[in-house]
Design a protein around this motif. Structure first.
Motif, PDB file in Angstrom:
ATOM      1  N   GLY A   7       1.306   7.200  -6.531  1.00 20.52           N
ATOM      2  CA  GLY A   7       0.185   8.108  -6.743  1.00 20.52           C
ATOM      3  C   GLY A   7      -1.121   7.468  -7.132  1.00 20.52           C
ATOM      4  O   GLY A   7      -2.018   8.150  -7.615  1.00 20.52           O
ATOM      5  N   PHE A   8      -1.299   6.167  -6.882  1.00 24.29           N
ATOM      6  CA  PHE A   8      -2.562   5.529  -7.253  1.00 24.29           C
ATOM      7  C   PHE A   8      -3.457   5.388  -6.029  1.00 24.29           C
ATOM      8  O   PHE A   8      -3.117   4.732  -5.071  1.00 24.29           O
ATOM      9  N   GLY A   9      -4.613   6.023  -6.105  1.00 23.40           N
ATOM     10  CA  GLY A   9      -5.556   5.926  -4.997  1.00 23.40           C
ATOM     11  C   GLY A   9      -5.113   6.692  -3.770  1.00 23.40           C
ATOM     12  O   GLY A   9      -5.515   6.383  -2.650  1.00 23.40           O
ATOM     13  N   ARG A  10      -4.316   7.728  -4.005  1.00 26.27           N
ATOM     14  CA  ARG A  10      -3.760   8.491  -2.881  1.00 26.27           C
ATOM     15  C   ARG A  10      -4.814   9.172  -2.022  1.00 26.27           C
ATOM     16  O   ARG A  10      -4.611   9.430  -0.857  1.00 26.27           O
ATOM     17  N   THR A  11      -5.938   9.523  -2.638  1.00 21.34           N
ATOM     18  CA  THR A  11      -6.940  10.261  -1.879  1.00 21.34           C
ATOM     19  C   THR A  11      -7.923   9.339  -1.188  1.00 21.34           C
ATOM     20  O   THR A  11      -8.845   9.792  -0.530  1.00 21.34           O
ATOM     21  N   ARG A  12      -7.734   8.008  -1.356  1.00 24.53           N
ATOM     22  CA  ARG A  12      -8.710   7.092  -0.763  1.00 24.53           C
ATOM     23  C   ARG A  12      -8.049   6.096   0.193  1.00 24.53           C
ATOM     24  O   ARG A  12      -8.522   5.008   0.390  1.00 24.53           O
ATOM     25  N   TYR A  13      -6.916   6.470   0.756  1.00 28.08           N
ATOM     26  CA  TYR A  13      -6.188   5.542   1.623  1.00 28.08           C
ATOM     27  C   TYR A  13      -6.282   6.066   3.045  1.00 28.08           C
ATOM     28  O   TYR A  13      -5.332   6.591   3.613  1.00 28.08           O
ATOM     29  N   SER A  14      -7.473   5.929   3.635  1.00 27.49           N
ATOM     30  CA  SER A  14      -7.646   6.517   4.952  1.00 27.49           C
ATOM     31  C   SER A  14      -8.367   5.567   5.901  1.00 27.49           C
ATOM     32  O   SER A  14      -9.006   4.609   5.479  1.00 27.49           O
ATOM     33  N   ILE A  15      -8.225   5.875   7.191  1.00 29.02           N
ATOM     34  CA  ILE A  15      -8.887   5.072   8.225  1.00 29.02           C
ATOM     35  C   ILE A  15      -9.841   5.968   9.002  1.00 29.02           C
ATOM     36  O   ILE A  15      -9.781   7.187   8.898  1.00 29.02           O
ATOM     37  N   ALA A  16     -10.706   5.353   9.784  1.00 33.18           N
ATOM     38  CA  ALA A  16     -11.685   6.124  10.536  1.00 33.18           C
ATOM     39  C   ALA A  16     -11.016   6.905  11.657  1.00 33.18           C
ATOM     40  O   ALA A  16     -10.150   6.378  12.360  1.00 33.18           O
ATOM     41  N   PRO A  17     -11.375   8.168  11.836  1.00 37.51           N
ATOM     42  CA  PRO A  17     -10.855   8.940  12.972  1.00 37.51           C
ATOM     43  C   PRO A  17     -11.386   8.359  14.277  1.00 37.51           C
ATOM     44  O   PRO A  17     -12.427   7.701  14.298  1.00 37.51           O
ATOM     45  N   GLY A  18     -10.637   8.590  15.352  1.00 39.57           N
ATOM     46  CA  GLY A  18     -11.075   8.115  16.662  1.00 39.57           C
ATOM     47  C   GLY A  18      -9.916   7.489  17.409  1.00 39.57           C
ATOM     48  O   GLY A  18      -8.761   7.674  17.065  1.00 39.57           O
ATOM     49  N   LEU A  19     -10.266   6.724  18.439  1.00 37.30           N
ATOM     50  CA  LEU A  19      -9.240   6.154  19.320  1.00 37.30           C
ATOM     51  C   LEU A  19      -8.769   4.771  18.901  1.00 37.30           C
ATOM     52  O   LEU A  19      -9.582   3.918  18.532  1.00 37.30           O
ATOM     53  N   TYR A  20      -7.467   4.571  18.985  1.00 36.76           N
ATOM     54  CA  TYR A  20      -6.872   3.268  18.744  1.00 36.76           C
ATOM     55  C   TYR A  20      -5.896   3.012  19.883  1.00 36.76           C
ATOM     56  O   TYR A  20      -5.413   3.943  20.519  1.00 36.76           O
TER      57      TYR A  20
ATOM     58  N   GLY B 104       0.827  -1.211   0.000  1.00 34.88           N
ATOM     59  CA  GLY B 104       0.000   0.000   0.000  1.00 34.88           C
ATOM     60  C   GLY B 104       0.855   1.252   0.000  1.00 34.88           C
ATOM     61  O   GLY B 104       0.545   2.237  -0.679  1.00 34.88           O
ATOM     62  N   ARG B 105       1.936   1.230   0.760  1.00 33.00           N
ATOM     63  CA  ARG B 105       2.826   2.395   0.808  1.00 33.00           C
ATOM     64  C   ARG B 105       3.476   2.634  -0.549  1.00 33.00           C
ATOM     65  O   ARG B 105       3.570   3.768  -1.018  1.00 33.00           O
ATOM     66  N   TRP B 106       3.909   1.561  -1.201  1.00 27.09           N
ATOM     67  CA  TRP B 106       4.481   1.695  -2.545  1.00 27.09           C
ATOM     68  C   TRP B 106       3.457   2.272  -3.508  1.00 27.09           C
ATOM     69  O   TRP B 106       3.763   3.138  -4.328  1.00 27.09           O
ATOM     70  N   GLN B 107       2.256   1.782  -3.391  1.00 25.83           N
ATOM     71  CA  GLN B 107       1.192   2.262  -4.263  1.00 25.83           C
ATOM     72  C   GLN B 107       0.992   3.759  -4.068  1.00 25.83           C
ATOM     73  O   GLN B 107       0.813   4.512  -5.029  1.00 25.83           O
ATOM     74  N   MET B 108       1.036   4.210  -2.825  1.00 22.76           N
ATOM     75  CA  MET B 108       0.874   5.630  -2.535  1.00 22.76           C
ATOM     76  C   MET B 108       2.009   6.436  -3.149  1.00 22.76           C
ATOM     77  O   MET B 108       1.794   7.523  -3.687  1.00 22.76           O
ATOM     78  N   ARG B 109       3.228   5.893  -3.085  1.00 19.33           N
ATOM     79  CA  ARG B 109       4.372   6.610  -3.639  1.00 19.33           C
ATOM     80  C   ARG B 109       4.245   6.757  -5.144  1.00 19.33           C
ATOM     81  O   ARG B 109       4.834   7.637  -5.736  1.00 19.33           O
TER      82      ARG B 109
ATOM     83  N   LEU C 204       9.921  10.587  -3.666  1.00 19.99           N
ATOM     84  CA  LEU C 204       8.942  11.565  -4.127  1.00 19.99           C
ATOM     85  C   LEU C 204       8.896  11.691  -5.640  1.00 19.99           C
ATOM     86  O   LEU C 204       8.005  12.342  -6.184  1.00 19.99           O
ATOM     87  N   THR C 205       9.862  11.111  -6.341  1.00 20.34           N
ATOM     88  CA  THR C 205       9.899  11.299  -7.796  1.00 20.34           C
ATOM     89  C   THR C 205       8.825  10.534  -8.579  1.00 20.34           C
ATOM     90  O   THR C 205       8.305  11.075  -9.548  1.00 20.34           O
ATOM     91  N   PRO C 206       8.438   9.302  -8.189  1.00 22.62           N
ATOM     92  CA  PRO C 206       7.449   8.609  -9.036  1.00 22.62           C
ATOM     93  C   PRO C 206       6.136   9.373  -9.160  1.00 22.62           C
ATOM     94  O   PRO C 206       5.570   9.446 -10.250  1.00 22.62           O
ATOM     95  N   VAL C 207       5.699   9.952  -8.061  1.00 21.24           N
ATOM     96  CA  VAL C 207       4.395  10.595  -8.100  1.00 21.24           C
ATOM     97  C   VAL C 207       4.411  11.802  -9.046  1.00 21.24           C
ATOM     98  O   VAL C 207       3.409  12.116  -9.694  1.00 21.24           O
ATOM     99  N   GLU C 208       5.576  12.454  -9.175  1.00 26.26           N
ATOM    100  CA  GLU C 208       5.697  13.573 -10.117  1.00 26.26           C
ATOM    101  C   GLU C 208       5.399  13.104 -11.534  1.00 26.26           C
ATOM    102  O   GLU C 208       4.687  13.753 -12.293  1.00 26.26           O
TER     103      GLU C 208
END
Lengths: 95, 389
Positions: free
Chosen positions: B85-98, B78-83, B235-239
């Protein structure tokens, strides 16, 4: 290795020493060591390292620091010129 | 229905309970207050549990997920995928306590963003420690960007502190924030609004254990942001990925313009001249978006546009020497000028990803660079067109 240097004499950071109460928070939050404490008051030690992130200004309880916080992304700035608005992250670019 | 039917033990393959070399488990003993079956989310119709949730703990009347502190292959993928730039805006978890480890009412409360990559790095770095993690809603954006955008904010922190009923969960009244959240948070306002004092922790979560162990004290290094080679590299791949539309349009345009010549339009010229131009364009792109960022501190010039022009010039010259026989002087000129210009443009865009540029500086360099780039591109294009005749 040390952080590279960027363009000089452009940073908009301003400090009003008269208002400073010496709480030290600005020196804590700055990611580039721009501010130091000198004789119990804040002092700008390295203006050219300032990235205008605004951390110091927003955390100063007496508003002794001001900075023109901006979006530093080239696409956003270009978009700002084209639309006549302030650059923002809503330019449809990569943010 | 017995408790064992609907409250399964964690799968042995998960990262939740790594074993020591002698075979004993690292995990703390199971809580005496077992969650009731209805409260294990995966069992409820329509719900799916994140794999990083090991177990549940009950505290101050809430069910709080305990999270794994070892990352799985899926997390890393998942981290590689983010680097990239695929699906960067949809990689989130619910706010709250963990919960990490077995936190109690004395354990520190660490505040972070709800971008899963941020969360993953934090829980990995907190391996072996006990802490509460208060995830705030930054719309899936990392801490520093969210702070700049105003989503990692005073108001959002206060909102989540109240929503989590933090005052009933912990005896102390301290929130540890990542230092890079500071641009969005007025520490004194948080204290005023919810009674919790903000302590700025280190920049990097990897320094958190040492910070906490030393009684919440940070060394100067912990408070500085650098921009080393690896930082720049990731940071270069996402560019590149984010330029894909421009790249596509340019390829089409270059093939079309490549065909222009004495025969008005020639398909074979479109293919050969256009193809050569596309290759040159790719080379220039890589020079500006990858090579220049990698060599950043060693290329002369403060403005990134200038650095890109210099590397572009060097690479353009080298390419024109290699292909000297086939080019002719007009094409050579076009190649050198275009490589320098496109490289300059791409390098200029890296300012937004860097950690030491100021918006005022970026604006200044763009005001000077863009007209020069436009003029150079025009000259280069004209040379290239003229070479067809």
């Amino acid at each position: 290795m040390t952080t590279p240097r960027y363009i000089e004499n452009v940073a908009s950071l301003k400090l009003d020493k008269g208002r400073c109460v010496g709480c030290d928070l600005c020196t804590v939050v700055c990611p580039h060591g721009v501010l130091v404490m000198k004789e119990s008051k804040a002092d700008i030690a390295d203006l050219n390292a300032c990235i205008e992130c605004g951390a110091c200004a927003i955390n100063c309880p007496v508003e002794a620091l001001t900075v023109k916080k901006g979006v530093g992304c080239a696409s956003a700035i270009i978009n700002g010129w084209l639309t006549g608005e302030e650059p923002n992250c809503e330019c449809g670019g990569s943010c | 229905m017995s408790k064992n039917d609907c409250c399964p033990q964690p799968e042995p393959e998960t990262s939740c309970c790594p074993t020591n070399k002698d075979g004993t488990e690292c995990c703390p003993p199971v809580q005496s207050s077992e969650p009731s079956c209805a409260e294990v989310a995966d069992d409820r119709p329509g719900y799916k549990l994140w794999p990083f949730v090991c177990d549940w703990t009950t505290a101050s009347g809430q069910q709080i997920p305990k999270v794994a502190t070892r990352l799985t292959a899926t997390d890393i993928a998942g981290r590689w995928q983010m680097r990239w730039g695929f699906g960067r805006t949809r990689y989130s978890i619910a706010p709250g306590l963990y919960a990490i480890g077995t936190p109690s009412g004395d354990s520190p409360v660490l505040v972070t963003a709800n971008y899963k990559m941020t969360f993953d790095i934090l829980r990995r770095d907190m391996y072996g420690h006990d802490a509460w993690i208060l995830v705030i809603d930054t719309k899936g954006i990392n801490v520093w960007c969210a702070a700049g955008k105003g989503t990692f904010s005073t108001d959002e922190i206060v909102r989540q502190v109240e929503r989590a009923k933090l005052q009933d969960l912990v005896k102390h009244r301290t929130l540890i924030l990542p230092q890079l959240g500071a641009p969005g948070v007025a520490a004194h306002e948080v204290a005023k609004a919810c009674g919790f004092k903000v302590l700025y922790g280190p920049v990097r979560s990897s320094d958190l254990p040492e910070f906490i162990d030393k009684g919440n004290k940070a060394s100067p290094q912990m408070r500085r942001v650098t921009f080393g080679l690896v930082d720049r590299l990731v940071l270069t791949p996402v560019e590149l990925v984010h330029m894909w539309k421009h790249i596509l349009y340019s390829i089409v345009a270059l093939f079309l313009v490549g065909g222009i010549g004495p025969e008005i339009f020639s398909l074979s010229a479109a293919w050969s001249r256009g193809g050569a131009a596309v290759a040159a364009g790719m080379m220039a792109l890589l020079t500006g978006a990858v090579v220049t960022p990698l060599l950043l501190p060693w290329v002369p010039g403060r403005a990134f546009a200038k650095k890109g022009a210099i590397t572009g010039l060097a690479i353009g010259l080298a390419a024109s020497l290699i292909f000297a026989d086939t080019l002719g002087w007009l094409n050579t000129l076009a190649l050198i000028i275009a490589t320098a210009t496109i490289s300059s443009w791409c390098a200029m865009h890296f300012t937004g990803s860097s950690t030491f540029t100021s918006p005022s500086g970026v604006e200044k360099e763009m005001r000077q660079a863009i007209p020069a780039q436009a003029a150079a591109l025009l000259v280069g294009a004209l040379c290239w067109l003229a070479a067809a005749f």
